[in-house]
Design a protein around this motif. Sequence first.
Motif, PDB file in Angstrom:
ATOM      1  N   ALA A  75      13.649   3.743   0.219  1.00 56.77           N
ATOM      2  CA  ALA A  75      12.778   4.560   1.084  1.00 56.77           C
ATOM      3  C   ALA A  75      13.265   4.596   2.542  1.00 56.77           C
ATOM      4  O   ALA A  75      14.470   4.550   2.801  1.00 56.77           O
TER       5      ALA A  75
ATOM      6  N   HIS B   9      18.768   1.552   0.768  1.00 49.22           N
ATOM      7  CA  HIS B   9      18.457   2.794   0.039  1.00 49.22           C
ATOM      8  C   HIS B   9      16.974   2.866  -0.346  1.00 49.22           C
ATOM      9  O   HIS B   9      16.520   3.878  -0.875  1.00 49.22           O
TER      10      HIS B   9
ATOM     11  N   LEU C  85      -3.856  -8.599  -1.073  1.00 49.29           N
ATOM     12  CA  LEU C  85      -3.073  -9.848  -1.120  1.00 49.29           C
ATOM     13  C   LEU C  85      -2.525 -10.257   0.247  1.00 49.29           C
ATOM     14  O   LEU C  85      -1.941 -11.333   0.376  1.00 49.29           O
TER      15      LEU C  85
ATOM     16  N   GLY D  78       0.789  -1.235   0.000  1.00 53.87           N
ATOM     17  CA  GLY D  78       0.000   0.000   0.000  1.00 53.87           C
ATOM     18  C   GLY D  78       0.819   1.282   0.000  1.00 53.87           C
ATOM     19  O   GLY D  78       0.256   2.378  -0.001  1.00 53.87           O
TER      20      GLY D  78
ATOM     21  N   THR E 229       6.452  -4.189  -0.502  1.00 52.36           N
ATOM     22  CA  THR E 229       6.770  -5.554  -0.937  1.00 52.36           C
ATOM     23  C   THR E 229       7.512  -5.535  -2.275  1.00 52.36           C
ATOM     24  O   THR E 229       7.395  -4.581  -3.054  1.00 52.36           O
TER      25      THR E 229
ATOM     26  N   GLY F 170       5.033  -5.443  -5.166  1.00 51.00           N
ATOM     27  CA  GLY F 170       4.484  -4.095  -5.339  1.00 51.00           C
ATOM     28  C   GLY F 170       5.481  -3.172  -6.006  1.00 51.00           C
ATOM     29  O   GLY F 170       5.127  -2.396  -6.892  1.00 51.00           O
TER      30      GLY F 170
ATOM     31  N   ILE G 159      -1.390 -11.380 -11.555  1.00 54.13           N
ATOM     32  CA  ILE G 159      -0.728 -11.017 -10.306  1.00 54.13           C
ATOM     33  C   ILE G 159       0.699 -11.568 -10.338  1.00 54.13           C
ATOM     34  O   ILE G 159       0.906 -12.716 -10.741  1.00 54.13           O
TER      35      ILE G 159
HETATM   36  C1  LIG Z   1       7.849   8.498   0.732  1.00 51.44           C
HETATM   37  C2  LIG Z   1       8.151   7.286  -0.091  1.00 51.44           C
HETATM   38  C3  LIG Z   1       9.454   7.077  -0.518  1.00 51.44           C
HETATM   39  C4  LIG Z   1       9.771   5.954  -1.277  1.00 51.44           C
HETATM   40  N1  LIG Z   1      11.064   5.792  -1.687  1.00 51.44           N
HETATM   41  C5  LIG Z   1      11.391   4.686  -2.406  1.00 51.44           C
HETATM   42  C6  LIG Z   1      12.719   4.448  -2.823  1.00 51.44           C
HETATM   43  O1  LIG Z   1      13.652   5.217  -2.542  1.00 51.44           O
HETATM   44  N2  LIG Z   1      12.964   3.336  -3.545  1.00 51.44           N
HETATM   45  C7  LIG Z   1      11.975   2.447  -3.877  1.00 51.44           C
HETATM   46  O2  LIG Z   1      12.256   1.446  -4.533  1.00 51.44           O
HETATM   47  N3  LIG Z   1      10.712   2.642  -3.502  1.00 51.44           N
HETATM   48  C8  LIG Z   1      10.392   3.725  -2.769  1.00 51.44           C
HETATM   49  N4  LIG Z   1       9.095   3.915  -2.375  1.00 51.44           N
HETATM   50  C9  LIG Z   1       8.072   2.951  -2.824  1.00 51.44           C
HETATM   51  C10 LIG Z   1       7.998   1.740  -1.897  1.00 51.44           C
HETATM   52  O3  LIG Z   1       9.151   0.944  -2.084  1.00 51.44           O
HETATM   53  C11 LIG Z   1       6.749   0.897  -2.195  1.00 51.44           C
HETATM   54  O4  LIG Z   1       6.677  -0.058  -1.213  1.00 51.44           O
HETATM   55  C12 LIG Z   1       6.681   0.157  -3.518  1.00 51.44           C
HETATM   56  O5  LIG Z   1       6.840   0.974  -4.619  1.00 51.44           O
HETATM   57  C13 LIG Z   1       5.299  -0.467  -3.727  1.00 51.44           C
HETATM   58  O6  LIG Z   1       5.214  -1.604  -2.981  1.00 51.44           O
HETATM   59  P1  LIG Z   1       3.905  -1.923  -2.176  1.00 51.44           P
HETATM   60  O7  LIG Z   1       4.040  -3.319  -1.725  1.00 51.44           O
HETATM   61  O8  LIG Z   1       3.697  -0.876  -1.149  1.00 51.44           O
HETATM   62  O9  LIG Z   1       2.801  -1.877  -3.326  1.00 51.44           O
HETATM   63  P2  LIG Z   1       1.350  -1.210  -3.360  1.00 51.44           P
HETATM   64  O10 LIG Z   1       1.452   0.234  -3.038  1.00 51.44           O
HETATM   65  O11 LIG Z   1       0.386  -2.006  -2.593  1.00 51.44           O
HETATM   66  O12 LIG Z   1       1.040  -1.401  -4.916  1.00 51.44           O
HETATM   67  C14 LIG Z   1       1.734  -0.689  -5.902  1.00 51.44           C
HETATM   68  C15 LIG Z   1       1.200  -1.069  -7.283  1.00 51.44           C
HETATM   69  O13 LIG Z   1       1.563  -2.398  -7.604  1.00 51.44           O
HETATM   70  C16 LIG Z   1       0.403  -3.215  -7.790  1.00 51.44           C
HETATM   71  N5  LIG Z   1       0.747  -4.507  -7.183  1.00 51.44           N
HETATM   72  C17 LIG Z   1       1.187  -4.715  -5.912  1.00 51.44           C
HETATM   73  N6  LIG Z   1       1.512  -6.005  -5.720  1.00 51.44           N
HETATM   74  C18 LIG Z   1       1.270  -6.628  -6.896  1.00 51.44           C
HETATM   75  C19 LIG Z   1       1.412  -7.980  -7.355  1.00 51.44           C
HETATM   76  N7  LIG Z   1       1.890  -8.936  -6.549  1.00 51.44           N
HETATM   77  N8  LIG Z   1       1.049  -8.279  -8.610  1.00 51.44           N
HETATM   78  C20 LIG Z   1       0.569  -7.316  -9.433  1.00 51.44           C
HETATM   79  N9  LIG Z   1       0.423  -6.018  -9.085  1.00 51.44           N
HETATM   80  C21 LIG Z   1       0.773  -5.680  -7.827  1.00 51.44           C
HETATM   81  C22 LIG Z   1      -0.736  -2.471  -7.129  1.00 51.44           C
HETATM   82  O14 LIG Z   1      -1.986  -2.795  -7.688  1.00 51.44           O
HETATM   83  C23 LIG Z   1      -0.332  -1.030  -7.381  1.00 51.44           C
HETATM   84  O15 LIG Z   1      -0.673  -0.668  -8.685  1.00 51.44           O
HETATM   85  C24 LIG Z   1       8.754   5.022  -1.611  1.00 51.44           C
HETATM   86  C25 LIG Z   1       7.430   5.210  -1.172  1.00 51.44           C
HETATM   87  C26 LIG Z   1       7.131   6.326  -0.413  1.00 51.44           C
HETATM   88  C27 LIG Z   1       5.729   6.514   0.058  1.00 51.44           C
END
Ligand SMILES: Cc1cc2nc3c(=O)[nH]c(=O)nc-3n(C[C@H](O)[C@H](O)[C@H](O)COP(=O)(O)OP(=O)(O)OC[C@H]3O[C@@H](n4cnc5c(N)ncnc54)[C@H](O)[C@@H]3O)c2cc1C
Length: 287
Positions: free
Chosen positions: A102, A100, A54, A34, A111, A114, A166
Amino acid sequence: MKPAKFDYVAPTTVDGAVEALRAANGEGKVLAGGQSLLPLLNFRMARPAVLVDLNGIKELSFIELRGDRVAIGALTRHREIEQSPLIASKLPVMAAAMRHVAHLAIRNRGTIGGSLSHADPAAELPMLSLFYGAELSVHGPSGRRAIAAEDFFVDALTNCLEPEEIVVEIEFPILQHNGCAFEEAARRFGDFALASIAVSVRRSEARIDDARVAVMGVADTPLRLREVERELGAIEVNDQTPDRFAELVTASVSANGDLHASAEYRQHLLGQLARRAMQTALSEVIR
Ligand SMILES: Cc1cc2nc3c(=O)[nH]c(=O)nc-3n(C[C@H](O)[C@H](O)[C@H](O)COP(=O)(O)OP(=O)(O)OC[C@H]3O[C@@H](n4cnc5c(N)ncnc54)[C@H](O)[C@@H]3O)c2cc1C
């Protein structure tokens, strides 16, 4: 702001999640950590009718050795990867890169599935998947298929998944190399990279027998620099090698500019990071 109204389902199996996406008829969205999706929902830049969570699918969270590969489940958190002894010993460039990604609170929830699916051009894991030549396993209504990381990232924030597919796991081949490095520049530690480079070499005496090079933050997708990898095989290893490597890298990339950094600055930064990365990769050679 608050998200637009949506239905919420929390399946406990991959088949259940795919079925929920199919039933949503193109209006469904998967929720993993998320960390990227929730801001998009709050700003109403994404307005799915159905959110398919998920987090109840336990089989998607694992890190395991499979012969000459390391497999990682899509729901594995960044922090688990960062702290894994298996990743540290088998995928050292990934281990170096994870701190590095986030900030700690984000790494606790975010994840790998994600991060790859979100396909941010300045995110570490998409670049690492190219670097290692990873293979993504994705599950959809007609079963599983494999996608090479090099085919997965289509454009900035765009992957090649069908709406009902997925990502379930990712396999990373283990490099049989003896020197590596990861270098990144960001405005503040934990911010998205302005530029970054991953390097791994197998060196014997004055030659580099095999090399891997990938960069990110400089183009609409991460890039594996195959031409640079090939050219490294033709040069002698000596004190000038890091400088020569920096020249090869900057000659093969034309950096993008945006509100965070001009194209010229990014190009300069990439050269500096490349030089430093090769110095480390050659100095830390394990014989
Ligand atoms: C302030 C901030 C700084 C950040 N800095 C960095 C950074 O320096 N480097 C970095 O790499 N990231 C960074 N991020 C992003 C972070 O790593 C997120 O966790 C990542 O981009 C998304 O992972 P999530 O699991 O949270 O996915 P979600 O937010 O839950 O989903 C992201 C997208 O992927 C889709 N999705 C998720 N899982 C699946 C799956 N299994 N199959 C198909 N589609 C899927 C979702 O539908 C959505 O479209 C940052 C985020 C924030 C808020």
